[in-house]
Design a protein around this motif. Structure first.
Motif, PDB file in Angstrom:
ATOM      1  N   VAL A  20     -10.351   7.224   9.825  1.00 60.54           N
ATOM      2  CA  VAL A  20      -9.138   7.375   9.022  1.00 60.54           C
ATOM      3  C   VAL A  20      -8.436   8.696   9.334  1.00 60.54           C
ATOM      4  CG1 VAL A  20      -8.293   7.632   6.651  1.00 60.54           C
ATOM      5  CG2 VAL A  20      -9.926   5.829   7.208  1.00 60.54           C
ATOM      6  N   ASP A  62      -7.316   5.844  -1.747  1.00 60.22           N
ATOM      7  CA  ASP A  62      -7.494   4.457  -2.186  1.00 60.22           C
ATOM      8  C   ASP A  62      -8.527   3.730  -1.327  1.00 60.22           C
ATOM      9  OD1 ASP A  62      -5.663   4.735  -4.199  1.00 60.22           O
ATOM     10  OD2 ASP A  62      -4.139   3.436  -3.296  1.00 60.22           O
ATOM     11  N   ILE A  63      -8.442   3.922  -0.029  1.00 57.24           N
ATOM     12  CA  ILE A  63      -9.366   3.251   0.895  1.00 57.24           C
ATOM     13  C   ILE A  63     -10.795   3.727   0.649  1.00 57.24           C
ATOM     14  CG2 ILE A  63     -10.041   3.082   3.331  1.00 57.24           C
ATOM     15  CD1 ILE A  63      -7.009   2.999   3.977  1.00 57.24           C
ATOM     16  N   GLU A  64     -10.961   5.020   0.445  1.00 59.37           N
ATOM     17  CA  GLU A  64     -12.299   5.575   0.219  1.00 59.37           C
ATOM     18  C   GLU A  64     -12.895   5.100  -1.101  1.00 59.37           C
ATOM     19  OE1 GLU A  64     -11.534   9.762   0.656  1.00 59.37           O
ATOM     20  OE2 GLU A  64     -11.902   9.697   2.818  1.00 59.37           O
ATOM     21  N   SER A  82     -12.347   2.147  -2.445  1.00 57.22           N
ATOM     22  CA  SER A  82     -12.590   0.696  -2.477  1.00 57.22           C
ATOM     23  C   SER A  82     -13.830   0.300  -1.707  1.00 57.22           C
ATOM     24  CB  SER A  82     -11.387  -0.059  -1.926  1.00 57.22           C
ATOM     25  OG  SER A  82     -11.125   0.287  -0.597  1.00 57.22           O
ATOM     26  N   LYS A  93      -5.447   7.114   1.891  1.00 59.42           N
ATOM     27  CA  LYS A  93      -6.831   7.417   2.278  1.00 59.42           C
ATOM     28  C   LYS A  93      -7.732   7.435   1.043  1.00 59.42           C
ATOM     29  CE  LYS A  93      -9.749  11.035   4.183  1.00 59.42           C
ATOM     30  NZ  LYS A  93      -9.836  12.415   4.637  1.00 59.42           N
ATOM     31  N   MET A 149       0.835  -1.210   0.000  1.00 57.91           N
ATOM     32  CA  MET A 149       0.000   0.000   0.000  1.00 57.91           C
ATOM     33  C   MET A 149       0.867   1.256   0.000  1.00 57.91           C
ATOM     34  SD  MET A 149      -2.885  -0.950   2.880  1.00 57.91           S
ATOM     35  CE  MET A 149      -3.350   0.731   3.130  1.00 57.91           C
ATOM     36  N   MET A 176      -5.537   2.611   9.329  1.00 58.60           N
ATOM     37  CA  MET A 176      -6.464   3.066   8.296  1.00 58.60           C
ATOM     38  C   MET A 176      -7.150   1.890   7.596  1.00 58.60           C
ATOM     39  SD  MET A 176      -4.024   6.112   6.823  1.00 58.60           S
ATOM     40  CE  MET A 176      -5.070   6.664   5.481  1.00 58.60           C
ATOM     41  N   ALA A 177      -6.413   0.822   7.374  1.00 59.81           N
ATOM     42  CA  ALA A 177      -6.946  -0.302   6.606  1.00 59.81           C
ATOM     43  C   ALA A 177      -7.620  -1.371   7.462  1.00 59.81           C
ATOM     44  CB  ALA A 177      -5.821  -0.943   5.785  1.00 59.81           C
ATOM     45  N   TYR A 178      -7.172  -1.537   8.695  1.00 62.79           N
ATOM     46  CA  TYR A 178      -7.631  -2.686   9.475  1.00 62.79           C
ATOM     47  C   TYR A 178      -8.327  -2.354  10.795  1.00 62.79           C
ATOM     48  CZ  TYR A 178      -4.741  -5.269   6.183  1.00 62.79           C
ATOM     49  OH  TYR A 178      -4.199  -5.792   5.029  1.00 62.79           O
ATOM     50  N   GLU A 230     -11.106  -0.741  12.118  1.00 58.50           N
ATOM     51  CA  GLU A 230     -12.363  -0.125  11.683  1.00 58.50           C
ATOM     52  C   GLU A 230     -12.986   0.798  12.719  1.00 58.50           C
ATOM     53  OE1 GLU A 230     -14.875  -3.274  10.299  1.00 58.50           O
ATOM     54  OE2 GLU A 230     -13.421  -3.895   8.779  1.00 58.50           O
TER      55      GLU A 230
END
Length: 131
Positions: free
Chosen positions: A94, A127-129, A131, A125, A58, A86-88, A90
């Motif tokens: 973020v 990328d996360i938003e 997906s 961030k 990432m 950020m990814a794990y 929850e």
């Protein structure tokens, strides 16, 4: 232990693991410095180590003209820690993870670390938003 303190101690443990041949439990003990452990601290250290390959991927995706092994050790540890949250994690917004990472960069990094960490994490961030 406050979450900010847990993050600082997790950063210290992850940094030690990254730059030396120290065992995980030894790094944790050293970072805690006789303080009582904390579930959040443990989650951060073990979570980053468990997902390190994915986190590195990432992060590497957003390094312009840099390779992960060329960035400062402390910056790499901060990025891994924040990317993990950020990814794990929850339960943590973020933006909170990003702000905490920026504070760590201010405290432990050099003058350019704050902008660098912020830039990489902003891209993660996005990328996360998406997906």
């Amino acid at each position: 232990m406050k979450r900010r303190t847990a993050r600082e101690k997790a950063l210290q443990a992850l940094f030690q693991i990254d730059v030396s041949d120290i065992a995980v439990n030894e790094a944790i003990e050293h970072a805690l410095d006789e303080e009582k452990t904390d579930p959040f601290f443990e989650q951060l250290v073990h979570g980053v180590l468990e997902h390190q390959d994915q986190l590195d991927e990432m992060i590497s995706k957003h390094l312009v003209n840099w390779k992960l092994d060329r960035i400062a050790n402390v910056d790499r540890a901060i990025l891994r820690l924040a990317a993990y949250e950020m990814a794990y994690a929850e339960d943590i917004p973020v933006n909170v993870s990003m702000n905490e990472a920026i504070e760590l960069a201010k405290r432990f990094g050099d003058d350019k670390a704050t902008k660098f960490v912020n830039g990489v994490l902003s891209n993660i961030k996005s990328d996360i938003e998406q997906s």
